[in-house]
Write an enzyme that holds these catalytic residues in place. Structure first.
Site, PDB file in Angstrom:
ATOM      1  CB  ALA A 130      -0.753  -0.026   1.133  1.00  0.00           C
ATOM      2  CD  GLU A 244       3.893  13.908   2.784  1.00  0.00           C
ATOM      3  OE1 GLU A 244       4.602  13.012   2.448  1.00  0.00           O
ATOM      4  OE2 GLU A 244       2.793  13.976   3.523  1.00  0.00           O
TER       5      GLU A 244
END
Length: 381
Positions: A130, A244
Site C-alpha cells: 500500500a 506535504e
C-alpha cells in the site's frame, strides 16, 4: 524575483541560516552521504539555533512563526543537498499533525524535545502492498483496555532509523466500509516492545537520508498515544497532505535553481574548441530554455505559498505544483548533466548527485499520477 511572502526579517534569517549551514553542514555533507546518515549532533545544533519546529508555539520551546520560515529553512537545506529532506519532514510534515490534533499531554511530552533535536520524528504510511492507496494499509491497532496492540509492517520510511517518535497509519477498524473510515493515527516511541526497525534501505539517491522498514509485532502502546479521534486518520492525512506536497514542490524548485546556477558557472569556465562552451548556441539556448522554466516555476510556486500561508484551500494547485515541479527538476538536472559532459557523470560534481537525488520527488508524497487524478477530479472529471 522578490518572494511575495518574505520580508527583510526573513532575509536576515536566511543569511544567518546559510552561514550556519556553510559551517556545520556543507564541509561534512559528502561524508554523511558516504556514511548514509545525518548525525544526531547536527540535529541538536539545528535545534539550538531555532531551526527545528519553527511553527511550534513558544510555550513548548518553539518560535511560533508561520510557514514562511519553514520555506526558508527548506530551501537552504535543499541547497546543501536532498539528503537533508528528513529535517523538512520533521518540521513541516510530522509536527503539524501533533500541533493540530495532539492532546495537551502529547504536546507537553514531545514538542520540547522535537524543537531541541532530542526527539526526531517520522510518519509511517507506506506498506509493501500500500503506497498511494492509503486506504489499503493493513497494519492494525486493536484496542485492549487502556492500550492498543499494533501488528504490521511499513516500508520506505524517511527517518526510519533515526526516529524516536513515529506516527503510524493503521486500521483500528479493519472491517469499516468504506475502508478509510477505519483508519487512525497512533504515536509509537523508540524502545516500545514489539517495535523493531528493519534494514536501512539502499536507495539510488538521497544517500545521507536514512530510509527504513519498520515492524510491529504485538506492539503495545498506551491508548493515550492515539492522535485525535479514532477513525479520523484518513481525514487528518487529507488535511495535511496539501502542505506535504507543497514542501516537495519547493525542494524541486530549489534543486532546479541551484543546479542551473552551478551549470552556468561551469559552462563559463569550461573550454572546448578554443572558447568557453557558454559561447556555443546550443549551450546558450538550452540554458535560456531552462532558466525560463525555472522562472515560471518560481512565479507559480511563490503565489501558491502565499495562498497556503493565508489558509486558502489550494489542493488542486498544490497537486499541479507537486507534479509539474518534480517533472521539471528532472528535465533541468538531466540537461545540466549533459552540458557538463563527462565531468557531469563524476561524483565530484554536484550535478551527478542531483541526478540521483531528484527522480524520487515525483514518487513520494503521492505519485505524480495520483496528482493528475486529483487535478482531474477537482476539475469535475
Amino acid at each position: 524575483m522578490k518572494h511575495l511572502y518574505l520580508t527583510e526579517e526573513h532575509e536576515m534569517f536566511r543569511t544567518a541560516l546559510r552561514k550556519f549551514l556553510e559551517k556545520e553542514a556543507v564541509p561534512y555533507f559528502d561524508q554523511w552521504e558516504r556514511e548514509h546518515r545525518v548525525p544526531r549532533e547536527f540535529w541538536r545544533k539545528l535545534g539550538a539555533q531555532g531551526y527545528l519546529g519553527p511553527s511550534v508555539p513558544e510555550e513548548y520551546g518553539g518560535a511560533g512563526v508561520d510557514f514562511s520560515y519553514s520555506v526558508v529553512i527548506g530551501e537552504e537545506l535543499e541547497r546543501v543537498g536532498s539528503g537533508l529532506t528528513g529535517i523538512g519532514l520533521h518540521n513541516d510534515i510530522v509536527l503539524p499533525y501533533l500541533l493540530s490534533y495532539g492532546s495537551e499531554a502529547q504536546k507537553k511530552k514531545w514538542l520540547p524535545g522535537c524543537v531541541t533535536g532530542d526527539i526526531i520524528t517520522a510518519i509511517a504510511m507506506t506498506e509493501p502492498g500500500a503506497g498511494s492507496d492509503l486506504a489499503g494499509v493493513r497494519t492494525t491497532a486493536v484496542r485492549d483496555g487502556d492500550t492498543y496492540i499494533l501488528n504490521g509492517q511499513k516500508t520506505f520510511i524517511t527517518n526510519g532509523i533515526a526516529s524516536d517518535l513515529v506516527l503510524v497509519v493503521c486500521k483500528t477498524d479493519p472491517h469499516a466500509n468504506p475502508p478509510h473510515r477505519g483508519m487512525s493515527l497512533i504515536w509509537v516511541e523508540r524502545g516500545t516492545p514489539g517495535f523493531e526497525r528493519g534494514r536501512q534501505l539502499e536507495k539510488v539517491g538521497q544517500h545521507s537520508q536514512d530510509t527504513a522498514e519498520l515492524f510491529f509485532d504485538n506492539c503495545r502502546v498506551p491508548a493515550s498515544n492515539l492522535l485525535g479521534e479514532e477513525g479520523k486518520g484518513f481525514q487528518y492525512l487529507t488535511e495535511k497532505l496539501q502542505q506535504e506536497r507543497l514542501v516537495v514542490a519547493i525542494a524541486a524548485q530549489t534543486s532546479a535553481e541551484e543546479t542551473l546556477k552551478e551549470t552556468i558557472a561551469y559552462v563559463k569556465q569550461r573550454k572546448a574548441f578554443g572558447q568557453p562552451i557558454s559561447k556555443f548556441q546550443n549551450t546558450r539556448f538550452t540554458i535560456a530554455e531552462l532558466a525560463t522554466k525555472i522562472e515560471l516555476g518560481r512565479a507559480f510556486l511563490d503565489q501558491l505559498i502565499a495562498r497556503h500561508i493565508a489558509g486558502e484551500d489550494v489542493v488542486m494547485q498544490v497537486s499541479m505544483a507537486k507534479y509539474w515541479h518534480t517533472d521539471m527538476v528532472k528535465e533541468v538536472v538531466a540537461a545540466c548533466m549533459q552540458l557538463h559532459g563527462g565531468y557531469g557523470y563524476m561524483e565530484e560534481y554536484k550535478v551527478a548527485r542531483r541526478y540521483r537525488d531528484v527522480p524520487v520527488m515525483s514518487i513520494y508524497a503521492g505519485t505524480n499520477e495520483i496528482m493528475k487524478t486529483i487535478i482531474a477530479k477537482s476539475l469535475g472529471l
